[in-house]
Design a protein around this motif. Structure first.
Motif, PDB file in Angstrom:
ATOM      1  N   ALA A 286       0.858  -1.197   0.000  1.00  0.00           N
ATOM      2  CA  ALA A 286       0.000   0.000   0.000  1.00  0.00           C
ATOM      3  C   ALA A 286       0.887   1.238   0.000  1.00  0.00           C
ATOM      4  O   ALA A 286       2.042   1.191   0.439  1.00  0.00           O
ATOM      5  CB  ALA A 286      -0.922   0.006   1.213  1.00  0.00           C
ATOM      6  N   LEU A 287       0.345   2.323  -0.488  1.00  0.00           N
ATOM      7  CA  LEU A 287       1.086   3.582  -0.480  1.00  0.00           C
ATOM      8  C   LEU A 287       1.359   4.025   0.952  1.00  0.00           C
ATOM      9  O   LEU A 287       0.524   3.832   1.840  1.00  0.00           O
ATOM     10  CB  LEU A 287       0.304   4.660  -1.224  1.00  0.00           C
ATOM     11  N   SER A 288       2.517   4.612   1.168  1.00  0.00           N
ATOM     12  CA  SER A 288       2.920   5.018   2.509  1.00  0.00           C
ATOM     13  C   SER A 288       3.378   6.471   2.504  1.00  0.00           C
ATOM     14  O   SER A 288       4.004   6.939   1.545  1.00  0.00           O
ATOM     15  CB  SER A 288       4.060   4.129   3.007  1.00  0.00           C
ATOM     16  N   GLY A 310       9.379   2.683  -5.583  1.00  0.00           N
ATOM     17  CA  GLY A 310       8.453   1.731  -4.987  1.00  0.00           C
ATOM     18  C   GLY A 310       7.034   2.255  -4.931  1.00  0.00           C
ATOM     19  O   GLY A 310       6.075   1.523  -5.216  1.00  0.00           O
ATOM     20  N   GLN A 311       6.891   3.530  -4.577  1.00  0.00           N
ATOM     21  CA  GLN A 311       5.561   4.135  -4.521  1.00  0.00           C
ATOM     22  C   GLN A 311       4.922   4.202  -5.902  1.00  0.00           C
ATOM     23  O   GLN A 311       3.717   3.974  -6.059  1.00  0.00           O
ATOM     24  CB  GLN A 311       5.647   5.542  -3.913  1.00  0.00           C
ATOM     25  N   HIS A 312       5.729   4.484  -6.911  1.00  0.00           N
ATOM     26  CA  HIS A 312       5.214   4.528  -8.286  1.00  0.00           C
ATOM     27  C   HIS A 312       4.718   3.147  -8.710  1.00  0.00           C
ATOM     28  O   HIS A 312       3.644   3.018  -9.319  1.00  0.00           O
ATOM     29  CB  HIS A 312       6.304   5.010  -9.238  1.00  0.00           C
ATOM     30  N   GLU A 313       5.465   2.112  -8.374  1.00  0.00           N
ATOM     31  CA  GLU A 313       5.062   0.749  -8.731  1.00  0.00           C
ATOM     32  C   GLU A 313       3.762   0.363  -8.030  1.00  0.00           C
ATOM     33  O   GLU A 313       2.873  -0.239  -8.637  1.00  0.00           O
ATOM     34  CB  GLU A 313       6.180  -0.225  -8.338  1.00  0.00           C
ATOM     35  N   MET A 316       0.807   2.191  -9.648  1.00  0.00           N
ATOM     36  CA  MET A 316       0.415   1.577 -10.914  1.00  0.00           C
ATOM     37  C   MET A 316      -0.456   0.342 -10.665  1.00  0.00           C
ATOM     38  O   MET A 316      -1.458   0.126 -11.354  1.00  0.00           O
ATOM     39  CB  MET A 316       1.660   1.201 -11.712  1.00  0.00           C
ATOM     40  N   MET A 317      -0.093  -0.479  -9.681  1.00  0.00           N
ATOM     41  CA  MET A 317      -0.870  -1.661  -9.353  1.00  0.00           C
ATOM     42  C   MET A 317      -2.271  -1.268  -8.871  1.00  0.00           C
ATOM     43  O   MET A 317      -3.278  -1.863  -9.294  1.00  0.00           O
ATOM     44  CB  MET A 317      -0.145  -2.466  -8.274  1.00  0.00           C
ATOM     45  N   LEU A 318      -2.355  -0.278  -8.001  1.00  0.00           N
ATOM     46  CA  LEU A 318      -3.660   0.160  -7.487  1.00  0.00           C
ATOM     47  C   LEU A 318      -4.502   0.778  -8.598  1.00  0.00           C
ATOM     48  O   LEU A 318      -5.736   0.595  -8.629  1.00  0.00           O
ATOM     49  CB  LEU A 318      -3.464   1.168  -6.348  1.00  0.00           C
TER      50      LEU A 318
END
Length: 324
Positions: A286-288, A310-313, A316-318
């Motif tokens: 999850a985004l942090s 990591g946040q970008h990845e 994209m998944m969400l």
């Protein structure tokens, strides 16, 4: 959002008067499951309807209510309507009227403003699961449209424009109803959406389906569960209720059926979870908002780049799941 932009393009030409107020909701009207339907708005707030609108988020009810309370005290129909809709997730409820031009008294509404084209558009575009009509004119409208006769706060199955829904009615002005009675009516109608027919369908499914049971257990403190229509049809949805913002979708993998949900709370942050049909609960990324930092400038730059990648990845998944 493209769908909200198209919704506005279709609705705006139907609004002849600058003062027309076709509906009030909290966010995206296309998410609404429940209509509260009166005859026509009673209060003009002094701003154009579209000043509360954005094609990204929908209708800004918070800003609308600020303006409303500047021109009128919370009395009459408004506290009764609020008592009803507060029993539902805020993104499920759309307050509307069969006529959209505000007048202080219903008898003041000119014949040219008694058109119902806007309401008919809203009904066909949104297709609510539950409709509550109050006052005599909208009851008569639905009596003619559906053939239903019993409008005594008892649920009845109805069909209009090729769409089946549950219909409730309250004859006479809603402001004559006690606020506590309105709240009780809202609770009863909300149970139909949460629990299904006669309140039993969802409980039976929760007893045999680990996905439904584990989701309900996680949010039991707030009386949140998967709404019966979504559970029955394995349909994606969103719940904005009691400070929670929850989005969910069903899917299948090599292990069988699963439910993914993203839940956000202002006090506890985000959680992204997959519940499998065998009862396994798996935490997903999850985004942090917690960014790593270091006193060493070079190491801090490396950590920042790793965090952003990591946040970008994750984003994209969400996004692929429709969660953001």
């Amino acid at each position: 959002m493209q769908e909200l932009s198209e919704f506005r393009e279709r609705l705006q030409p139907l609004m002849g008067a600058d003062t027309s107020r076709p509906f009030v909701c909290d966010g995206n009207p296309l998410d609404c499951r429940f209509f509260v339907v009166g005859f026509n708005p009673a209060t003009t707030v002094g701003r154009d309807f579209w000043q509360y609108w954005s094609n990204e988020a929908g209708f800004d009810k918070y800003e609308f209510m600020r303006d409303y309370l500047r021109v009128k005290k919370l009395r009459g129909a408004r506290p009764r309507i609020e008592a009803i809709v507060e029993q539902f997730p805020s993104n499920w409820c759309l307050e509307t009227n069969i006529c959209s031009v505000p007048t202080k008294q219903a008898s003041d509404l000119a014949s040219r403003d008694r058109r119902t084209a806007i309401f008919e558009f809203l009904f066909e575009a949104i297709r609510p699961e539950l409709v509550f009509v109050h006052s005599n004119e909208p009851i008569e409208f639905f009596r003619r449209a559906t053939g239903c006769e019993d409008f005594r706060l008892a649920p009845q199955s109805a069909e209009w424009c090729g769409h089946k829904f549950t219909l409730f009615g309250k004859p006479g002005p809603i402001w004559r109803m006690a606020v506590d009675d309105a709240r009780a009516v809202g609770r009863g109608m909300a149970r139909l959406v949460w629990d299904g027919p006669e309140g039993g369908a969802a409980r039976i499914e929760e007893a045999r389906n680990p996905i439904a049971r584990l989701f309900a257990e996680r949010f039991s403190q707030w009386s949140i569960k998967l709404p019966w229509p979504d559970l029955e049809q394995r349909r994606a949805g969103k719940i904005v209720f009691k400070s929670w913002w929850i989005q969910y979708r069903f899917g299948e993998d090599d292990r069988g059926e699963f439910l993914d949900y993203l839940a956000e709370h202002r006090m506890s942050g985000s959680e992204h979870v997959r519940i499998h049909a065998d009862g396994e609960r798996k935490t997903l990324p999850a985004l942090s908002q917690m960014q790593p930092v270091c006193d060493d400038p070079i190491e801090n730059e490396r950590l920042q780049a790793k965090y952003e990648a990591g946040q970008h990845e994750i984003a994209m998944m969400l996004r692929e799941k429709g969660f953001i």
